[in-house]
Write a protein that holds these residues in place. Structure first.
Motif, PDB file in Angstrom:
ATOM      1  N   MET A 284      31.854  30.828  -4.238  1.00  0.00           N
ATOM      2  CA  MET A 284      30.467  30.489  -4.039  1.00  0.00           C
ATOM      3  C   MET A 284      29.627  31.443  -4.889  1.00  0.00           C
ATOM      4  O   MET A 284      29.904  32.643  -4.933  1.00  0.00           O
ATOM      5  CB  MET A 284      30.134  30.637  -2.558  1.00  0.00           C
ATOM      6  N   ALA A 285      28.638  30.894  -5.570  1.00  0.00           N
ATOM      7  CA  ALA A 285      27.824  31.718  -6.461  1.00  0.00           C
ATOM      8  C   ALA A 285      26.372  31.249  -6.442  1.00  0.00           C
ATOM      9  O   ALA A 285      26.081  30.082  -6.173  1.00  0.00           O
ATOM     10  CB  ALA A 285      28.370  31.664  -7.879  1.00  0.00           C
ATOM     11  N   LEU A 286      25.503  32.189  -6.744  1.00  0.00           N
ATOM     12  CA  LEU A 286      24.078  31.915  -6.890  1.00  0.00           C
ATOM     13  C   LEU A 286      23.621  32.559  -8.185  1.00  0.00           C
ATOM     14  O   LEU A 286      23.848  33.753  -8.409  1.00  0.00           O
ATOM     15  CB  LEU A 286      23.295  32.493  -5.703  1.00  0.00           C
ATOM     16  N   ALA A 287      23.017  31.765  -9.058  1.00  0.00           N
ATOM     17  CA  ALA A 287      22.519  32.258 -10.344  1.00  0.00           C
ATOM     18  C   ALA A 287      21.003  32.038 -10.394  1.00  0.00           C
ATOM     19  O   ALA A 287      20.531  30.910 -10.307  1.00  0.00           O
ATOM     20  CB  ALA A 287      23.206  31.541 -11.498  1.00  0.00           C
ATOM     21  N   ILE A 288      20.272  33.137 -10.523  1.00  0.00           N
ATOM     22  CA  ILE A 288      18.812  33.111 -10.549  1.00  0.00           C
ATOM     23  C   ILE A 288      18.336  33.448 -11.961  1.00  0.00           C
ATOM     24  O   ILE A 288      18.801  34.421 -12.562  1.00  0.00           O
ATOM     25  CB  ILE A 288      18.215  34.147  -9.563  1.00  0.00           C
ATOM     26  N   GLY A 289      17.389  32.673 -12.455  1.00  0.00           N
ATOM     27  CA  GLY A 289      16.752  32.952 -13.742  1.00  0.00           C
ATOM     28  C   GLY A 289      15.244  33.006 -13.565  1.00  0.00           C
ATOM     29  O   GLY A 289      14.624  31.981 -13.336  1.00  0.00           O
ATOM     30  N   ASN A 290      14.703  34.200 -13.608  1.00  0.00           N
ATOM     31  CA  ASN A 290      13.246  34.384 -13.502  1.00  0.00           C
ATOM     32  C   ASN A 290      12.736  34.936 -14.824  1.00  0.00           C
ATOM     33  O   ASN A 290      13.023  36.075 -15.181  1.00  0.00           O
ATOM     34  CB  ASN A 290      12.890  35.345 -12.357  1.00  0.00           C
ATOM     35  N   GLY A 291      11.980  34.128 -15.516  1.00  0.00           N
ATOM     36  CA  GLY A 291      11.487  34.560 -16.813  1.00  0.00           C
ATOM     37  C   GLY A 291      10.021  34.258 -17.061  1.00  0.00           C
ATOM     38  O   GLY A 291       9.436  34.767 -18.003  1.00  0.00           O
ATOM     39  N   GLY A 292       9.406  33.454 -16.230  1.00  0.00           N
ATOM     40  CA  GLY A 292       8.028  33.031 -16.447  1.00  0.00           C
ATOM     41  C   GLY A 292       7.015  33.976 -15.839  1.00  0.00           C
ATOM     42  O   GLY A 292       6.265  33.578 -14.959  1.00  0.00           O
ATOM     43  N   TYR A 293       6.998  35.187 -16.313  1.00  0.00           N
ATOM     44  CA  TYR A 293       6.104  36.201 -15.761  1.00  0.00           C
ATOM     45  C   TYR A 293       4.696  36.048 -16.321  1.00  0.00           C
ATOM     46  O   TYR A 293       4.513  35.705 -17.483  1.00  0.00           O
ATOM     47  CB  TYR A 293       6.642  37.601 -16.050  1.00  0.00           C
ATOM     48  N   ILE A 294       3.712  36.321 -15.483  1.00  0.00           N
ATOM     49  CA  ILE A 294       2.311  36.195 -15.880  1.00  0.00           C
ATOM     50  C   ILE A 294       1.748  37.534 -16.343  1.00  0.00           C
ATOM     51  O   ILE A 294       1.060  37.612 -17.354  1.00  0.00           O
ATOM     52  CB  ILE A 294       1.469  35.629 -14.716  1.00  0.00           C
ATOM     53  N   GLU A 295       2.051  38.597 -15.620  1.00  0.00           N
ATOM     54  CA  GLU A 295       1.446  39.898 -15.901  1.00  0.00           C
ATOM     55  C   GLU A 295       2.276  40.766 -16.829  1.00  0.00           C
ATOM     56  O   GLU A 295       1.900  41.894 -17.116  1.00  0.00           O
ATOM     57  CB  GLU A 295       1.188  40.641 -14.586  1.00  0.00           C
ATOM     58  N   THR A 296       3.378  40.251 -17.289  1.00  0.00           N
ATOM     59  CA  THR A 296       4.214  40.968 -18.243  1.00  0.00           C
ATOM     60  C   THR A 296       4.835  39.947 -19.191  1.00  0.00           C
ATOM     61  O   THR A 296       4.718  38.744 -18.989  1.00  0.00           O
ATOM     62  CB  THR A 296       5.298  41.811 -17.524  1.00  0.00           C
ATOM     63  N   GLU A 297       5.470  40.443 -20.202  1.00  0.00           N
ATOM     64  CA  GLU A 297       6.074  39.574 -21.219  1.00  0.00           C
ATOM     65  C   GLU A 297       7.127  38.661 -20.590  1.00  0.00           C
ATOM     66  O   GLU A 297       8.004  39.119 -19.863  1.00  0.00           O
ATOM     67  CB  GLU A 297       6.733  40.442 -22.292  1.00  0.00           C
TER      68      GLU A 297
ATOM     69  N   ASN B 294      36.269  36.066   4.001  1.00  0.00           N
ATOM     70  CA  ASN B 294      37.227  35.866   2.912  1.00  0.00           C
ATOM     71  C   ASN B 294      36.688  35.057   1.738  1.00  0.00           C
ATOM     72  O   ASN B 294      37.446  34.730   0.832  1.00  0.00           O
ATOM     73  CB  ASN B 294      38.525  35.233   3.427  1.00  0.00           C
ATOM     74  N   ASP B 295      35.398  34.701   1.740  1.00  0.00           N
ATOM     75  CA  ASP B 295      34.811  34.047   0.572  1.00  0.00           C
ATOM     76  C   ASP B 295      34.694  35.045  -0.570  1.00  0.00           C
ATOM     77  O   ASP B 295      34.418  36.228  -0.354  1.00  0.00           O
ATOM     78  CB  ASP B 295      33.401  33.525   0.881  1.00  0.00           C
ATOM     79  N   ILE B 296      34.886  34.558  -1.755  1.00  0.00           N
ATOM     80  CA  ILE B 296      34.573  35.333  -2.953  1.00  0.00           C
ATOM     81  C   ILE B 296      33.204  34.851  -3.412  1.00  0.00           C
ATOM     82  O   ILE B 296      33.009  33.656  -3.640  1.00  0.00           O
ATOM     83  CB  ILE B 296      35.626  35.113  -4.054  1.00  0.00           C
ATOM     84  N   VAL B 297      32.258  35.775  -3.492  1.00  0.00           N
ATOM     85  CA  VAL B 297      30.888  35.394  -3.832  1.00  0.00           C
ATOM     86  C   VAL B 297      30.394  36.202  -5.027  1.00  0.00           C
ATOM     87  O   VAL B 297      30.835  37.315  -5.274  1.00  0.00           O
ATOM     88  CB  VAL B 297      29.921  35.579  -2.639  1.00  0.00           C
ATOM     89  N   LEU B 298      29.460  35.598  -5.744  1.00  0.00           N
ATOM     90  CA  LEU B 298      28.856  36.262  -6.892  1.00  0.00           C
ATOM     91  C   LEU B 298      27.372  35.910  -6.914  1.00  0.00           C
ATOM     92  O   LEU B 298      27.012  34.745  -6.754  1.00  0.00           O
ATOM     93  CB  LEU B 298      29.521  35.777  -8.182  1.00  0.00           C
ATOM     94  N   LEU B 299      26.552  36.915  -7.104  1.00  0.00           N
ATOM     95  CA  LEU B 299      25.107  36.732  -7.272  1.00  0.00           C
ATOM     96  C   LEU B 299      24.745  37.227  -8.669  1.00  0.00           C
ATOM     97  O   LEU B 299      25.024  38.374  -9.021  1.00  0.00           O
ATOM     98  CB  LEU B 299      24.324  37.514  -6.221  1.00  0.00           C
ATOM     99  N   TYR B 300      24.171  36.333  -9.470  1.00  0.00           N
ATOM    100  CA  TYR B 300      23.777  36.661 -10.842  1.00  0.00           C
ATOM    101  C   TYR B 300      22.257  36.536 -10.934  1.00  0.00           C
ATOM    102  O   TYR B 300      21.678  35.552 -10.486  1.00  0.00           O
ATOM    103  CB  TYR B 300      24.435  35.693 -11.824  1.00  0.00           C
TER     104      TYR B 300
END
Length: 72
Positions: free
Chosen positions: A1-14, A62-68
């Motif tokens: 099980m994995a969760l991949a987050i992409g946050n790039g649309g920042y307003i107050e920074t590049e 016993n789950d193998i998990v990854l958070l990216y």
């Protein structure tokens, strides 16, 4: 099980132009490794907390998990 987050649309920074693509690519790679992967993109703090808490709630013993995370 994995969760991949992409946050790039920042307003107050590049903005980080590759964050969503990075999270998407990571999820595709993890799927090839038999991970069930969910994604989240440009999440507010409240939405990020909700997505992560939902992810944590689904973890079983016993789950193998990854958070990216790609972003600031």
């Amino acid at each position: 099980m994995a969760l991949a987050i992409g946050n790039g649309g920042y307003i107050e920074t590049e903005p980080i132009h590759h964050a969503i693509a990075d999270a998407t690519n990571m999820c595709q790679i993890l799927a090839k490794l038999q991970f069930h992967c969910k994604t989240g993109f440009d999440l507010s703090q409240k939405a990020l907390n909700s997505v992560v808490n939902d992810f944590i709630d689904k973890i079983n013993n016993n789950d193998i998990v990854l958070l990216y995370y790609s972003g600031h």
